[in-house]
Design an enzyme around this catalytic site. Structure first.
Site, PDB file in Angstrom:
ATOM      1  N   SER A 198      33.555  37.292  43.140  1.00 47.99           N
ATOM      2  CA  SER A 198      32.283  37.843  42.677  1.00 47.99           C
ATOM      3  C   SER A 198      32.028  37.511  41.218  1.00 47.99           C
ATOM      4  CB  SER A 198      32.264  39.361  42.868  1.00 47.99           C
ATOM      5  OG  SER A 198      33.245  39.979  42.041  1.00 47.99           O
TER       6      SER A 198
ATOM      7  N   ASP B 121      41.092  44.347  45.328  1.00 53.22           N
ATOM      8  CA  ASP B 121      42.096  44.550  44.282  1.00 53.22           C
ATOM      9  C   ASP B 121      43.031  45.709  44.606  1.00 53.22           C
ATOM     10  OD1 ASP B 121      41.500  42.437  42.659  1.00 53.22           O
ATOM     11  OD2 ASP B 121      40.330  43.578  41.200  1.00 53.22           O
TER      12      ASP B 121
ATOM     13  N   ARG C 166      43.616  27.925  39.283  1.00 56.97           N
ATOM     14  CA  ARG C 166      42.619  28.657  40.068  1.00 56.97           C
ATOM     15  C   ARG C 166      41.283  27.900  40.074  1.00 56.97           C
ATOM     16  NH1 ARG C 166      43.217  34.797  37.956  1.00 56.97           N
ATOM     17  NH2 ARG C 166      41.765  35.192  39.675  1.00 56.97           N
TER      18      ARG C 166
END
Length: 420
Positions: A162, A304, A116
């Protein structure tokens, strides 16, 4: 569509992962010993707490109360190798924390987490003078040669996560001059608002005007802090009520919650015909006889819960289009592709684009779901499985990342409805 008769059940869910992680960071930099009450005890949060211990912070994980003795100047250790496992929150937050200390630190994690990107955070730290050496330019493992942070003005692109922005906010009071953060792009805004609100609760001043956040130097104050239930996790139980026509009440998650994902119930499920009641200390959802399509749903701020909506969309009375969720492609898995593949395996037609997916209603059939080791894929498709027999998972235990007892709790909810 199957018509159902409403029965009522009440559940008490584990603490919020997002709140627990932020409270751990705040407690670590606070003056004194903080007690976190009813924190989430799952793989992600344990990885974060263990990371703090590795950095020299005294951490006592005792059941429903975790105690952390803070150090306002940063990690007590002068050298440490911190293993974050699969925790994206730990891997994004801890580099900012160790930058405030003095010494050599390594932040590493699983292969999943190593894949990631971390570029926006690393560039922001680098612009503040933090010496960071990253694998492949923008990936962990990271080696950080820390000597405190002077502070000043910093820009950050939080359009992919974020957490990059929250990490900078959380570290800001520990810099010598504070930070003025210029936000270039941003997703999941409620998570940043949660960060700023919790910082104020731990005794520092943080102000926001549009795309600029100003946080002066200061010291967090230790305190007792109650962790409320996880709103993202609650979405699966609310969705279960939505597709069965039953009623569920989630205790401890009410109108004072700062978690943006509660909007899944109040906005998305309401638009699908559910009756939603939010009280001071609880939220109740009752599903309709026929689930309506909400049409197009922009989920940039509550991404999410994108998978939760996708999983119940086959039972709606029309196509469901979910948009502005491009950041879901760089989560634990490519969640747009993972959900499309999971639903396709169940016989449901899904069309996708770079930042959207559209689900056509249909009658799902039994299938083996490939979770891609992503807890939210397993949890979401478990909700689809309430109305579709034979849904199985290649890795059902991946839910342990945030809720080890998820499958048992969902089964208990269904049993309670049957008894009712």
């Amino acid at each position: 569509m199957v018509e159902t008769t409403s029965h009522t059940a009440t559940v008490r869910l584990p603490g919020s992962k997002s709140v627990t992680a932020r409270a751990l960071f705040l407690a670590a930099l606070a003056d004194g010993t903080s007690r976190l009450i009813t924190p989430l005890e799952a793989a992600d949060t344990v990885a974060f707490a263990d990371g703090l211990s590795t950095l020299g912070f005294p951490v006592d994980r005792g059941g429903d109360v975790w105690s952390i003795t803070g150090n306002p100047t940063g990690p007590p250790a002068e050298t440490a190798v911190v293993w974050c496992h699969d925790s994206g929150t730990a891997a994004r937050f801890l580099p900012a924390l160790v930058s405030l200390g003095a010494g050599d630190f390594v932040i590493d994690a699983s292969e999943q987490m190593r894949a990631r990107p971390m570029g926006p955070l690393l560039r922001a730290l680098g612009s503040l003078g933090v010496r960071v050496h990253a694998a492949n330019g923008d990936r962990i493992p990271l080696r950080i040669d820390a000597d405190g942070v002077e502070g000043g003005v910093v820009q950050v692109d939080a359009g992919a996560s974020s957490q990059y922005l929250s990490a900078l906010c959380l570290m800001a009071p520990g810099t010598r001059n504070g930070l003025t953060i210029e936000v270039l792009d941003e997703v999941s805004v409620p998570y940043v608002e949660l960060t700023l609100a919790m910082m104020r609760e731990f005794g520092v001043t943080a102000t926001r005007q549009g795309s600029r956040i100003t946080i002066g130097p200061g010291t967090y104050q230790a305190r007792d802090y109650v962790i409320e239930p996880d709103a993202s996790t609650a979405s699966y139980f609310f969705a279960a009520a939505a597709v069965t026509g039953n009623t569920v009440t989630v205790l401890g998650l009410g109108r004072n919650s700062r978690q943006g994902d509660l909007r899944f119930a109040t906005e998305v499920l309401s638009a699908m015909g559910c009756e939603v009641t939010v009280d001071d200390d609880r939220t109740t959802v009752t599903g309709p006889t026929h689930l309506r399509s909400p049409g197009e749903v922009v989920m940039r701020d509550i991404s999410d819960t994108m998978m939760t909506l996708a999983a119940i969309a086959p039972y709606a009375d029309g196509p469901v289009r979910i948009t502005d969720v491009g950041n879901c492609r760089i989560k634990e898995s490519d969640r747009i592709d993972a959900m499309a593949s999971a639903l396709d395996a169940c016989g449901i037609t899904v069309h996708t684009g770079a930042d959207w997916l559209e689900i056509t209603p249909g009658r799902p059939h039994s299938a083996l779901v490939q979770t891609r080791a992503d807890h939210r894929i397993a949890m979401s498709m478990s909700v689809l499985g309430i109305r579709t027999a034979g849904i199985r998972f290649d890795d059902a235990d991946c839910v342990g990342k945030t809720f080890p007892g998820f499958h048992q709790e969902l089964a208990g909810l269904q049993e309670a409805w049957q008894r009712g």
